[in-house]
Design a protein around this motif. Structure first.
Motif, short mmCIF file in Angstrom:
data_model
loop_
_atom_site.label_atom_id
_atom_site.label_comp_id
_atom_site.label_asym_id
_atom_site.label_seq_id
_atom_site.Cartn_x
_atom_site.Cartn_y
_atom_site.Cartn_z
N ALA A 1 -19.18 22.91 38.42
CA ALA A 1 -20.21 21.71 38.50
C ALA A 1 -19.50 20.74 39.78
CB ALA A 1 -20.47 21.19 37.23
N ASP A 2 -18.18 20.64 39.37
CA ASP A 2 -17.42 19.74 40.45
C ASP A 2 -17.74 20.26 41.95
OD1 ASP A 2 -15.70 17.61 40.93
OD2 ASP A 2 -13.96 18.90 40.91
N TYR A 3 -17.82 21.58 42.03
CA TYR A 3 -18.03 21.93 43.60
C TYR A 3 -19.35 21.79 44.00
CZ TYR A 3 -16.76 24.89 47.39
OH TYR A 3 -16.40 25.53 48.52
N LEU B 1 -16.43 12.58 32.42
CA LEU B 1 -15.05 12.02 32.19
C LEU B 1 -14.17 12.64 33.32
CD1 LEU B 1 -14.73 11.81 28.31
CD2 LEU B 1 -14.73 9.67 29.93
N HIS B 2 -14.66 13.91 33.90
CA HIS B 2 -13.72 14.71 34.64
C HIS B 2 -12.90 13.80 35.68
CE1 HIS B 2 -16.29 14.92 38.20
NE2 HIS B 2 -15.14 15.59 38.77
N ASP B 3 -13.30 12.91 36.48
CA ASP B 3 -12.69 12.12 37.46
C ASP B 3 -12.35 10.76 36.83
OD1 ASP B 3 -11.97 14.03 39.55
OD2 ASP B 3 -14.05 13.55 40.52
N CYS B 4 -12.27 10.33 35.77
CA CYS B 4 -12.17 8.93 35.06
C CYS B 4 -10.91 8.69 35.75
CB CYS B 4 -12.23 8.98 33.79
SG CYS B 4 -10.76 9.77 32.69
N ALA B 5 -9.86 9.26 36.34
CA ALA B 5 -8.40 8.71 36.60
C ALA B 5 -8.52 8.80 38.27
CB ALA B 5 -7.47 9.47 36.26
N LYS B 6 -9.71 8.96 38.70
CA LYS B 6 -9.65 8.97 40.24
C LYS B 6 -9.32 7.85 40.93
CE LYS B 6 -10.39 12.18 43.51
NZ LYS B 6 -9.80 13.26 43.73
N GLN B 7 -9.52 6.71 40.24
CA GLN B 7 -9.66 5.28 41.15
C GLN B 7 -8.07 5.00 41.41
OE1 GLN B 7 -10.17 5.72 37.89
NE2 GLN B 7 -9.35 3.87 36.66
N LEU C 1 -2.44 14.75 40.06
CA LEU C 1 -2.32 14.19 38.66
C LEU C 1 -3.56 13.50 38.34
CD1 LEU C 1 1.58 13.03 39.15
CD2 LEU C 1 0.64 14.73 37.47
N HIS C 2 -4.69 13.32 38.96
CA HIS C 2 -5.91 12.69 38.34
C HIS C 2 -6.38 13.34 37.33
CE1 HIS C 2 -8.33 15.04 41.12
NE2 HIS C 2 -9.35 14.81 40.26
N SER C 3 -6.14 14.80 37.46
CA SER C 3 -6.84 15.68 36.26
C SER C 3 -6.03 15.63 35.11
CB SER C 3 -6.68 17.12 36.61
OG SER C 3 -7.17 17.51 38.06
N TYR D 1 -7.99 20.78 33.62
CA TYR D 1 -7.66 22.05 34.56
C TYR D 1 -9.07 21.92 35.86
CZ TYR D 1 -4.20 23.52 31.71
OH TYR D 1 -2.88 23.55 30.86
N HIS D 2 -9.70 20.74 35.92
CA HIS D 2 -10.75 20.81 36.74
C HIS D 2 -10.39 20.96 38.35
CE1 HIS D 2 -10.59 16.10 37.56
NE2 HIS D 2 -10.92 16.78 38.67
N THR D 3 -9.15 20.72 38.61
CA THR D 3 -8.87 20.98 40.13
C THR D 3 -8.28 22.05 40.40
OG1 THR D 3 -8.35 18.31 40.11
CG2 THR D 3 -7.58 19.71 41.99
N THR D 4 -7.51 22.81 39.44
CA THR D 4 -6.90 23.95 40.00
C THR D 4 -7.33 25.20 39.11
OG1 THR D 4 -5.39 23.64 37.84
CG2 THR D 4 -4.52 22.97 40.18
FE LIG Z 1 -11.16 15.55 40.37
#
Ligand SMILES: [Fe+2]
Ligand SMILES: [Fe+2]
Length: 192
Positions: free
Chosen positions: A130-132, A52-58, A86-88, A112-115
């Motif tokens: 994991a994102d990296y 779910l971490h990037d579910c708003a990325k679109q 703000l996608h996070s 908090y996955h971005t910062t």
């Molecule tokens: Fe992200």
């Protein structure tokens, strides 16, 4: 989460995300599960958070800004200047209100996955790292080194990832550095 629910969720995300982001999402899910195995965390919860971490990325930056405003989410100064951050935050909101996740640990891992943030929970660190390092990433600085360290010392991996990301932004777009990332880096350097 049973397999049926997991694949339904994958189906929903496939429809929303572009192909590259979709495979990145799967990579973060598998990698979060692997890190959970290593550090003795709930594997199922980790793969759900990763999924779910990037579910708003679109959403575009403008859409994210408007959606956060509309839903009464607080927007920081740097987020109003760089709304793609703000996608996070909006992703955590979507995970709760659209995907029905009420687990606060999962919601914070998304938020908090971005910062990153000082004093992250183990799940927050797992998703952050994991994102990296997930397998579809290819060109990030010190990638193979950070991949190895992630499975040895997750706090050290958090530090290295933040250093690389901040370094990169300093060169490309110094104004776009979120102060929370700087704060997180000094916190982990101090406690490590
Ligand atoms: Fe992200
Ligand atoms: Fe991501």
């Amino acid at each position: 989460m049973n397999e049926e629910k997991y694949s339904k969720l994958i189906g929903k995300l496939k429809k929303r995300l572009d192909e590259e982001r979709f495979y990145h999402t799967l990579g973060v899910s598998y990698t979060s599960a692997a890190l959970a195995m290593k550090y003795g965390f709930d594997v199922d919860k980790a793969r759900l958070a990763g999924l779910l971490h990037d579910c708003a990325k679109q959403y575009s930056a403008k859409e994210l800004f408007d959606l956060c405003k509309k839903n009464g989410l607080e927007i920081t100064k740097i987020e109003s200047e760089y709304p793609s951050l703000l996608h996070s935050k909006y992703g955590a909101f979507m995970a709760e209100h659209e995907f029905g996740t009420c687990d606060i640990e999962i919601l914070n891992a998304i938020k908090y996955h971005t910062t990153g943030r000082p004093g992250m929970s183990l799940l927050e660190k797992i998703v952050f790292v994991a994102d990296y390092i997930e397998p579809t990433r290819t060109v990030l600085p010190k990638l193979s080194e950070i991949r190895k360290i992630s499975f040895e010392d997750i706090d050290k991996a958090v530090i290295m990832e933040l250093e690389m990301t901040i370094e990169h932004l300093k060169r490309k777009n110094p104004d776009g550095i979120d102060p929370l990332s700087i704060e997180t880096l000094s916190y982990y350097k101090e406690v490590h």
